[in-house]
Design a protein around this motif. Structure first.
Motif, PDB file in Angstrom:
ATOM      1  N   GLY A 135       8.093 -38.634 -69.963  1.00  0.00           N
ATOM      2  CA  GLY A 135       8.953 -39.793 -69.733  1.00  0.00           C
ATOM      3  C   GLY A 135      10.371 -39.611 -70.221  1.00  0.00           C
ATOM      4  O   GLY A 135      11.198 -40.502 -70.050  1.00  0.00           O
ATOM      5  N   GLY A 136      10.672 -38.468 -70.839  1.00  0.00           N
ATOM      6  CA  GLY A 136      12.047 -38.126 -71.164  1.00  0.00           C
ATOM      7  C   GLY A 136      12.733 -37.375 -70.049  1.00  0.00           C
ATOM      8  O   GLY A 136      13.933 -37.076 -70.134  1.00  0.00           O
ATOM      9  N   ARG A 137      11.962 -37.073 -68.984  1.00  0.00           N
ATOM     10  CA  ARG A 137      12.516 -36.350 -67.844  1.00  0.00           C
ATOM     11  C   ARG A 137      12.352 -37.116 -66.526  1.00  0.00           C
ATOM     12  O   ARG A 137      12.861 -36.694 -65.490  1.00  0.00           O
ATOM     13  N   LEU A 138      11.609 -38.199 -66.563  1.00  0.00           N
ATOM     14  CA  LEU A 138      11.383 -38.995 -65.360  1.00  0.00           C
ATOM     15  C   LEU A 138      11.272 -40.461 -65.753  1.00  0.00           C
ATOM     16  O   LEU A 138      11.292 -40.792 -66.937  1.00  0.00           O
ATOM     17  N   HIS A 139      11.180 -41.339 -64.755  1.00  0.00           N
ATOM     18  CA  HIS A 139      11.137 -42.775 -65.055  1.00  0.00           C
ATOM     19  C   HIS A 139       9.988 -43.439 -64.319  1.00  0.00           C
ATOM     20  O   HIS A 139       9.535 -42.979 -63.277  1.00  0.00           O
ATOM     21  N   THR A 140       9.503 -44.524 -64.904  1.00  0.00           N
ATOM     22  CA  THR A 140       8.455 -45.339 -64.296  1.00  0.00           C
ATOM     23  C   THR A 140       8.859 -46.803 -64.411  1.00  0.00           C
ATOM     24  O   THR A 140       9.650 -47.175 -65.284  1.00  0.00           O
ATOM     25  N   PRO A 141       8.335 -47.659 -63.519  1.00  0.00           N
ATOM     26  CA  PRO A 141       8.738 -49.070 -63.533  1.00  0.00           C
ATOM     27  C   PRO A 141       8.332 -49.777 -64.819  1.00  0.00           C
ATOM     28  O   PRO A 141       7.282 -49.496 -65.403  1.00  0.00           O
ATOM     29  N   LEU A 142       9.188 -50.672 -65.260  1.00  0.00           N
ATOM     30  CA  LEU A 142       9.016 -51.525 -66.435  1.00  0.00           C
ATOM     31  C   LEU A 142       9.034 -50.733 -67.745  1.00  0.00           C
ATOM     32  O   LEU A 142       8.653 -51.255 -68.786  1.00  0.00           O
ATOM     33  N   GLY A 143       9.515 -49.493 -67.671  1.00  0.00           N
ATOM     34  CA  GLY A 143       9.569 -48.672 -68.884  1.00  0.00           C
ATOM     35  C   GLY A 143      10.979 -48.336 -69.323  1.00  0.00           C
ATOM     36  O   GLY A 143      11.194 -47.336 -70.000  1.00  0.00           O
ATOM     37  N   GLY A 144      11.946 -49.182 -68.955  1.00  0.00           N
ATOM     38  CA  GLY A 144      13.348 -48.852 -69.201  1.00  0.00           C
ATOM     39  C   GLY A 144      13.692 -48.534 -70.635  1.00  0.00           C
ATOM     40  O   GLY A 144      14.358 -47.530 -70.917  1.00  0.00           O
ATOM     41  N   TRP A 145      13.257 -49.368 -71.566  1.00  0.00           N
ATOM     42  CA  TRP A 145      13.599 -49.125 -72.976  1.00  0.00           C
ATOM     43  C   TRP A 145      12.905 -47.880 -73.496  1.00  0.00           C
ATOM     44  O   TRP A 145      13.497 -47.065 -74.223  1.00  0.00           O
ATOM     45  N   TYR A 146      11.622 -47.716 -73.159  1.00  0.00           N
ATOM     46  CA  TYR A 146      10.887 -46.532 -73.623  1.00  0.00           C
ATOM     47  C   TYR A 146      11.511 -45.252 -73.084  1.00  0.00           C
ATOM     48  O   TYR A 146      11.793 -44.324 -73.845  1.00  0.00           O
ATOM     49  N   HIS A 147      11.742 -45.211 -71.775  1.00  0.00           N
ATOM     50  CA  HIS A 147      12.343 -44.017 -71.194  1.00  0.00           C
ATOM     51  C   HIS A 147      13.745 -43.783 -71.756  1.00  0.00           C
ATOM     52  O   HIS A 147      14.149 -42.638 -71.965  1.00  0.00           O
ATOM     53  N   GLY A 148      14.470 -44.859 -72.001  1.00  0.00           N
ATOM     54  CA  GLY A 148      15.800 -44.722 -72.596  1.00  0.00           C
ATOM     55  C   GLY A 148      15.756 -43.994 -73.926  1.00  0.00           C
ATOM     56  O   GLY A 148      16.588 -43.118 -74.204  1.00  0.00           O
ATOM     57  N   THR A 149      14.745 -44.300 -74.755  1.00  0.00           N
ATOM     58  CA  THR A 149      14.642 -43.623 -76.052  1.00  0.00           C
ATOM     59  C   THR A 149      14.305 -42.154 -75.882  1.00  0.00           C
ATOM     60  O   THR A 149      14.827 -41.294 -76.603  1.00  0.00           O
ATOM     61  N   LYS A 150      13.444 -41.841 -74.935  1.00  0.00           N
ATOM     62  CA  LYS A 150      13.032 -40.450 -74.764  1.00  0.00           C
ATOM     63  C   LYS A 150      14.127 -39.618 -74.094  1.00  0.00           C
ATOM     64  O   LYS A 150      14.320 -38.446 -74.449  1.00  0.00           O
ATOM     65  N   PHE A 151      14.851 -40.200 -73.132  1.00  0.00           N
ATOM     66  CA  PHE A 151      15.999 -39.492 -72.568  1.00  0.00           C
ATOM     67  C   PHE A 151      17.024 -39.212 -73.664  1.00  0.00           C
ATOM     68  O   PHE A 151      17.616 -38.126 -73.714  1.00  0.00           O
ATOM     69  N   ALA A 152      17.235 -40.184 -74.547  1.00  0.00           N
ATOM     70  CA  ALA A 152      18.187 -40.002 -75.643  1.00  0.00           C
ATOM     71  C   ALA A 152      17.735 -38.884 -76.575  1.00  0.00           C
ATOM     72  O   ALA A 152      18.541 -38.038 -76.999  1.00  0.00           O
ATOM     73  N   LEU A 153      16.456 -38.859 -76.908  1.00  0.00           N
ATOM     74  CA  LEU A 153      15.941 -37.829 -77.816  1.00  0.00           C
ATOM     75  C   LEU A 153      16.082 -36.433 -77.208  1.00  0.00           C
ATOM     76  O   LEU A 153      16.367 -35.461 -77.925  1.00  0.00           O
ATOM     77  N   GLU A 154      15.915 -36.333 -75.900  1.00  0.00           N
ATOM     78  CA  GLU A 154      16.090 -35.047 -75.224  1.00  0.00           C
ATOM     79  C   GLU A 154      17.546 -34.569 -75.349  1.00  0.00           C
ATOM     80  O   GLU A 154      17.807 -33.409 -75.687  1.00  0.00           O
ATOM     81  N   ALA A 155      18.493 -35.462 -75.080  1.00  0.00           N
ATOM     82  CA  ALA A 155      19.912 -35.081 -75.143  1.00  0.00           C
ATOM     83  C   ALA A 155      20.319 -34.720 -76.571  1.00  0.00           C
ATOM     84  O   ALA A 155      21.041 -33.734 -76.805  1.00  0.00           O
ATOM     85  N   ILE A 156      19.861 -35.515 -77.530  1.00  0.00           N
ATOM     86  CA  ILE A 156      20.171 -35.244 -78.934  1.00  0.00           C
ATOM     87  C   ILE A 156      19.622 -33.880 -79.337  1.00  0.00           C
ATOM     88  O   ILE A 156      20.279 -33.105 -80.044  1.00  0.00           O
ATOM     89  N   SER A 157      18.414 -33.575 -78.895  1.00  0.00           N
ATOM     90  CA  SER A 157      17.792 -32.293 -79.235  1.00  0.00           C
ATOM     91  C   SER A 157      18.591 -31.128 -78.669  1.00  0.00           C
ATOM     92  O   SER A 157      18.757 -30.085 -79.329  1.00  0.00           O
ATOM     93  N   ASP A 158      19.093 -31.277 -77.443  1.00  0.00           N
ATOM     94  CA  ASP A 158      19.885 -30.208 -76.838  1.00  0.00           C
ATOM     95  C   ASP A 158      21.166 -29.946 -77.627  1.00  0.00           C
ATOM     96  O   ASP A 158      21.523 -28.797 -77.886  1.00  0.00           O
ATOM     97  N   CYS A 159      21.850 -31.015 -77.997  1.00  0.00           N
ATOM     98  CA  CYS A 159      23.080 -30.844 -78.782  1.00  0.00           C
ATOM     99  C   CYS A 159      22.772 -30.242 -80.150  1.00  0.00           C
ATOM    100  O   CYS A 159      23.468 -29.330 -80.615  1.00  0.00           O
TER     101      CYS A 159
END
Length: 277
Positions: A135-159
């Motif tokens: 869910g840090g690389r894709l999205h599903t309905p009604l999961g906006g906040w959850y996916h937002g946290t995982k996308f953020a963690l992915e970007a932070i990890s890369d930096c």
């Protein structure tokens, strides 16, 4: 040479518990952290050191890291596993719940990273393992906040990976697919409580049903597959930057990468059983 030392958050159940046991079996001195230490009793009986820690509480995190360094003099591995999934339509989810989702899933992880890095830099070595999700690389309905946290963690990890490489520290992201834990049931309950009535009720019913059906049909992978991937990541001479493991992770991430946005939207909507527009 002393045993390497690992801190695993969210160790009271699921992926965290399996990881603590796996690292302990490999000879690590493992500190298993959780808010409720009574749930760590079985781990403690098997040699994992229980550590009371709330990743939303600054004093708790500081005290936990200070205890580890005082007792062992080092920290070799941090596994940021603590987290939860809060589902619901963005229109329905209170902003306070959205903030809490980020506090647990993102800010708690980042603060622990800040606390362990001075020790790792002084050692000239260390592994930081951040448990994201497919869910840090894709999205599903009604999961906006959850996916937002995982996308953020992915970007932070890369930096972070670039920043700490000169100090001999590696950063690894683990992207679990469907796993046999309490996560799906909790997310289903939350989506029903948040959006089970009103404009998004039909979507909430479909999403909750999909979350429960995967578990009931035994389509998910055991937490041990994630623990094994983490073990590979912390013991490899040169670990991969990402490990996508568990039910559905690799094919779904691949589909999201190649499909146009609207095609993916339609595909995931059908998979979940959303009412058609």
């Amino acid at each position: 040479m002393t045993n390497p030392v690992a801190l695993v958050t969210g160790a009271s159940s699921g992926i965290g518990e399996a990881t603590a046991r796996k690292l302990h079996s490999l000879g690590y001195t493992v500190y298993g952290a959780a808010r409720r230490t009574e749930r760590l009793e079985t781990l403690a009986a098997d040699g994992v050191r229980p550590l009371g820690m709330d990743v939303t509480d600054e004093a708790s995190m500081q005290a936990g890291v200070a205890r580890i360094t005082a007792e062992t003099g080092r920290i070799d591995v941090l596994v940021n596993n603590a987290g939860y999934g809060s589902y619901g339509a963005l229109e329905d989810v209170p902003l306070d719940e959205g903030r809490r989702q980020f506090e647990v899933n993102v800010f708690g992880a980042v603060r622990l990273i800040q606390l362990v890095l001075p020790t790792m830099r002084a050692q000239g070595s260390g592994r930081i393992v951040n448990i994201s999700s497919m869910g840090g690389r894709l999205h599903t309905p009604l999961g906006g906040w959850y996916h937002g946290t995982k996308f953020a963690l992915e970007a932070i990890s890369d930096c972070l990976r670039i920043e700490v490489a000169p100090f001999g520290i590696d950063v690894v992201v683990i992207e679990p697919g469907g796993i046999e834990t309490e996560w799906g049931g909790i997310a289903a309950e939350r989506v029903e409580a948040t959006s089970g009535t009103g404009a998004y009720a039909a979507q909430a019913k479909a999403v909750a049903g999909a979350l429960r059906s995967d578990a009931n049909a035994n389509r998910n992978s055991p937490p041990s597959v994630i623990a094994d991937a983490i073990a590979k990541a912390v013991t490899a001479r040169r670990p991969r930057t990402r490990y996508a493991v568990g039910a559905g992770a690799k094919p779904l991430i691949a589909a999201r990468r190649v499909l146009p946005d609207r095609t993916y939207d339609a595909l995931i909507g059908r998979a979940v059983g959303l009412p058609r527009p």
